[in-house]
Enzyme design. Structure first.
Site, PDB file in Angstrom:
ATOM      1  N   CYS A   2       1.680  -5.097  -4.593  1.00  0.00           N
ATOM      2  CA  CYS A   2       3.029  -4.558  -4.466  1.00  0.00           C
ATOM      3  C   CYS A   2       3.051  -3.109  -4.911  1.00  0.00           C
ATOM      4  O   CYS A   2       2.093  -2.600  -5.496  1.00  0.00           O
ATOM      5  CB  CYS A   2       4.010  -5.366  -5.310  1.00  0.00           C
ATOM      6  SG  CYS A   2       4.075  -7.120  -4.893  1.00  0.00           S
ATOM      7  N   GLY A  31       4.067  -2.777   0.259  1.00  0.00           N
ATOM      8  CA  GLY A  31       4.897  -3.972   0.354  1.00  0.00           C
ATOM      9  C   GLY A  31       6.008  -3.781   1.352  1.00  0.00           C
ATOM     10  O   GLY A  31       6.866  -2.926   1.158  1.00  0.00           O
ATOM     11  N   ASN A 105       3.173  -5.864 -10.259  1.00  0.00           N
ATOM     12  CA  ASN A 105       2.183  -5.824  -9.192  1.00  0.00           C
ATOM     13  C   ASN A 105       0.960  -6.595  -9.661  1.00  0.00           C
ATOM     14  O   ASN A 105       0.307  -6.202 -10.629  1.00  0.00           O
ATOM     15  CB  ASN A 105       1.802  -4.372  -8.872  1.00  0.00           C
ATOM     16  CG  ASN A 105       0.645  -4.284  -7.893  1.00  0.00           C
ATOM     17  OD1 ASN A 105       0.412  -5.203  -7.103  1.00  0.00           O
ATOM     18  ND2 ASN A 105      -0.076  -3.179  -7.933  1.00  0.00           N
ATOM     19  N   GLY A 106       0.635  -7.680  -8.985  1.00  0.00           N
ATOM     20  CA  GLY A 106      -0.531  -8.458  -9.365  1.00  0.00           C
ATOM     21  C   GLY A 106      -0.273  -9.940  -9.256  1.00  0.00           C
ATOM     22  O   GLY A 106       0.647 -10.390  -8.569  1.00  0.00           O
ATOM     23  N   TYR A 266      -8.742  -0.779   1.515  1.00  0.00           N
ATOM     24  CA  TYR A 266      -7.619  -1.020   2.425  1.00  0.00           C
ATOM     25  C   TYR A 266      -6.253  -0.576   1.931  1.00  0.00           C
ATOM     26  O   TYR A 266      -5.520   0.092   2.640  1.00  0.00           O
ATOM     27  CB  TYR A 266      -7.566  -2.526   2.740  1.00  0.00           C
ATOM     28  CG  TYR A 266      -6.396  -2.923   3.607  1.00  0.00           C
ATOM     29  CD1 TYR A 266      -6.343  -2.544   4.940  1.00  0.00           C
ATOM     30  CD2 TYR A 266      -5.344  -3.665   3.091  1.00  0.00           C
ATOM     31  CE1 TYR A 266      -5.275  -2.904   5.749  1.00  0.00           C
ATOM     32  CE2 TYR A 266      -4.270  -4.039   3.880  1.00  0.00           C
ATOM     33  CZ  TYR A 266      -4.247  -3.656   5.217  1.00  0.00           C
ATOM     34  OH  TYR A 266      -3.180  -4.005   5.998  1.00  0.00           O
ATOM     35  N   THR A 316      -6.127   2.318   8.692  1.00  0.00           N
ATOM     36  CA  THR A 316      -6.873   2.503   7.453  1.00  0.00           C
ATOM     37  C   THR A 316      -8.322   2.890   7.675  1.00  0.00           C
ATOM     38  O   THR A 316      -8.911   3.608   6.874  1.00  0.00           O
ATOM     39  CB  THR A 316      -6.818   1.213   6.608  1.00  0.00           C
ATOM     40  OG1 THR A 316      -5.501   0.674   6.667  1.00  0.00           O
ATOM     41  CG2 THR A 316      -7.179   1.498   5.167  1.00  0.00           C
ATOM     42  N   ASP A 378     -13.319  -1.383  11.637  1.00  0.00           N
ATOM     43  CA  ASP A 378     -12.107  -1.772  10.922  1.00  0.00           C
ATOM     44  C   ASP A 378     -12.409  -1.789   9.421  1.00  0.00           C
ATOM     45  O   ASP A 378     -13.567  -1.788   9.012  1.00  0.00           O
ATOM     46  CB  ASP A 378     -11.631  -3.155  11.367  1.00  0.00           C
ATOM     47  CG  ASP A 378     -10.127  -3.346  11.172  1.00  0.00           C
ATOM     48  OD1 ASP A 378      -9.499  -2.476  10.532  1.00  0.00           O
ATOM     49  OD2 ASP A 378      -9.591  -4.362  11.645  1.00  0.00           O
ATOM     50  N   ASP A 379     -11.338  -1.791   8.612  1.00  0.00           N
ATOM     51  CA  ASP A 379     -11.548  -1.782   7.164  1.00  0.00           C
ATOM     52  C   ASP A 379     -12.125  -3.104   6.668  1.00  0.00           C
ATOM     53  O   ASP A 379     -12.905  -3.140   5.732  1.00  0.00           O
ATOM     54  CB  ASP A 379     -10.238  -1.454   6.433  1.00  0.00           C
ATOM     55  CG  ASP A 379      -9.086  -2.305   6.924  1.00  0.00           C
ATOM     56  OD1 ASP A 379      -9.071  -3.510   6.631  1.00  0.00           O
ATOM     57  OD2 ASP A 379      -8.206  -1.763   7.622  1.00  0.00           O
TER      58      ASP A 379
END
Length: 528
Positions: A2, A31, A105-106, A266, A316, A378-379
């Protein structure tokens, strides 16, 4: 994963809401499921606006006009177990003791233990499945132990110490105590990023910010900043223009410093610097290392005879794909045009919706594919749903052969610290080798980044280790008994809820229906 943000303005008559909104726009990539702002006015009253959707949609001008106060916090939600209920939008709030709001966040890995403790020992009611609600209630329970009408910094640090010694997992948090100030703290392993910044005003006063990424600080003029250290906390008092300064303290002993390597692969913006590591430079290095791996994989064959062009999967991977092309001495072309109004696909609730979303999100240009052997970069490859669709689109556009390269190693295990990738068995890398993955996504060959190469790309002085459990299954904090099973149970519950929503059949729904709005604070009008 987040986005979190907190600001304390020195001018106590200033309104911080607009800056919180602008900061949310810089963190929107972290987010896109829900957004929320809570501000605090001069008398200690909280003002809230939050709901499902993008920041620009949640924070309408009418709602913003009623967010008053010179300090506030923001949250941009990325659901960690597939839930998109409005009641789980943050910041979360508890009124006792003192009035606390928090943005987290987490992910906490001992959530079962925490929930039992809150129920049986301190009798605090938990109304959602969010571990962020557990976290704020654990902190509130620690503060209640002082049994004081007012607390001071020492009390807050001691409460944080008790909280951080109890909870386990990944967390970077900004909290706000009504009428007091803003608090920032980070887990002892530093898994999730958190930065502190200062902005000098023309009158000599200083504004302060806490944010998930450096790009927000720089964009809003907070040109002096540093990372919050693992296990460290900072308290920023509301009345800092009266001589009160932020106070930092090492609340708990730091453990093995291991930022989540997925931030660099990412999630973070390329123009951010996290823990002194430039995200952009790591992605350049990933491109170089990936090129070396691809060269080895062709065992001495001339790559110029095998691959005609390198094409990134937006957005990304662009930096890494360009550097990979340079290293391989191959042309680099933009073969996919992206519709920027479609969100990330691996958080879509079901496979069919993800497939249709890829087609809405990307369009292949035939001129760059027809008759060519293409290397798509791609990432990462998660479920493989997006990769399979992209390979199919390349073939439909006329590609002769399609090679697929991932800037990350094979993802074989669940991500337990705040990125809802999938249940382990739903991952394309689960129990498959590279040839089997290539067959599953329809590519001629698949190339992966070597894990040690990826670690070397992100290393910096003082950071030798990273959280890489998503690749190895060995997590930096360990895993509580039954935690992964609990995650799968919650995902299954949310899937049944989605089916319930589609069918409108309450009787057959054997799980708790999630509320559209939270039981929290409201300020009239159409607020959520």
């Amino acid at each position: 994963m987040c986005g979190i943000l907190g600001i304390v303005r020195a001018d106590e008559q200033a309104n911080v809401a607009n800056e919180l909104f602008e900061g949310a726009m810089f963190l929107q990539h972290r987010g896109q499921d829900a957004a929320g702002i809570v501000t605090c006015g001069s008398r200690g009253r909280f003002y809230q606006c939050k709901g499902n959707g993008m920041a620009r949609d949640v924070f309408t001008q009418q709602r913003m006009n009623n967010l008053v106060g010179n300090m506030g916090i923001t949250h941009l939600r990325y659901p960690t177990a597939g839930s998109s209920a409005g009641s789980e939008a943050q910041p979360f709030y508890v009124n006792s003791p003192y009035g606390i709001c928090i943005s987290h966040n987490g992910n906490l890995v001992n959530s079962i233990e925490l929930r039992n403790y809150l129920d049986e020992k301190v009798h605090r009611h938990i109304n959602t499945d969010s571990d962020s609600e557990l976290l704020i209630n654990i902190f509130a329970a620690e503060l209640e132990k002082f049994n004081k009408s007012r607390v001071n910094n020492q009390d807050l640090f001691l409460a944080l110490k008790g909280t951080m010694e109890f909870i386990r997992g990944a967390y970077a948090c900004v909290a706000m105590l009504a009428g007091y100030g803003i608090i920032g703290f980070r887990d002892p392993n530093g898994i999730r990023p958190l930065l502190f910044g200062e902005r000098l005003n023309s009158n000599g006063t200083i504004d302060y910010m806490l944010a998930s990424e450096s790009v927000v600080l720089k964009a809003q003029g907070f040109d002096k900043f540093r990372d919050i250290k693992p296990g460290e906390a900072v308290i920023i008092p509301k009345g800092n223009n009266r001589g009160n300064k932020p106070e930092f303290r090492q609340v708990v002993e730091p453990k093995q410093f291991a930022p989540d390597i997925f931030e660099y692969v990412y999630f973070a913006r390329p123009d951010s610097v996290l823990d002194g590591v430039s995200v952009y430079r790591t992605r350049i290095d990933m491109g170089n290392k990936l090129a070396e791996n691809i060269t080895r994989s062709f065992s001495g064959q001339d790559i110029l005879n095998e691959i005609d062009v390198v094409i990134p999967v937006p957005d990304t991977s662009r930096t890494s794909a360009l550097q990979c092309a340079v290293s391989l001495k191959l042309p680099y072309r933009e073969g996919f045009v992206k519709n920027r109004y479609v969100g990330r696909t691996f958080i879509m609730p079901d496979q069919q919706e993800r497939r249709s979303s890829v087609r809405r999100k990307l369009n292949a240009m035939e001129s760059e594919f027809k008759g060519r052997s293409v290397l798509l970069v791609d990432d990462s490859i998660v479920r493989g749903t997006t990769s399979k669709e992209i390979v199919a689109m390349a073939r439909e556009a006329g590609a002769k052969r399609v090679f697929f390269a991932s800037c990350a190693p094979p993802i074989r295990f669940n991500h337990i610290y705040g990125i809802d990738l999938a249940d382990t068995k739903a991952l394309i890398g689960f129990n498959r080798n590279e040839q089997e993955i290539a067959e599953a996504i329809g590519a001629d060959r698949v190339f992966y980044q070597d894990l040690q190469d990826l670690i070397d790309c992100c290393k910096q002085k003082g950071i030798d280790n990273f959280e890489v459990g998503v690749f190895t299954g060995s997590y930096i904090t360990g895993v509580e008994d039954n935690y992964l099973q609990e995650l799968e149970k919650i995902r299954a519950q949310n899937q049944r809820l989605r089916q319930h929503d589609a069918n409108g059949n309450v009787e057959v729904c054997d799980v708790d229906v999630k509320a559209d709005v939270d039981i929290s604070i409201y300020n009239g009008g159409d607020y959520q």
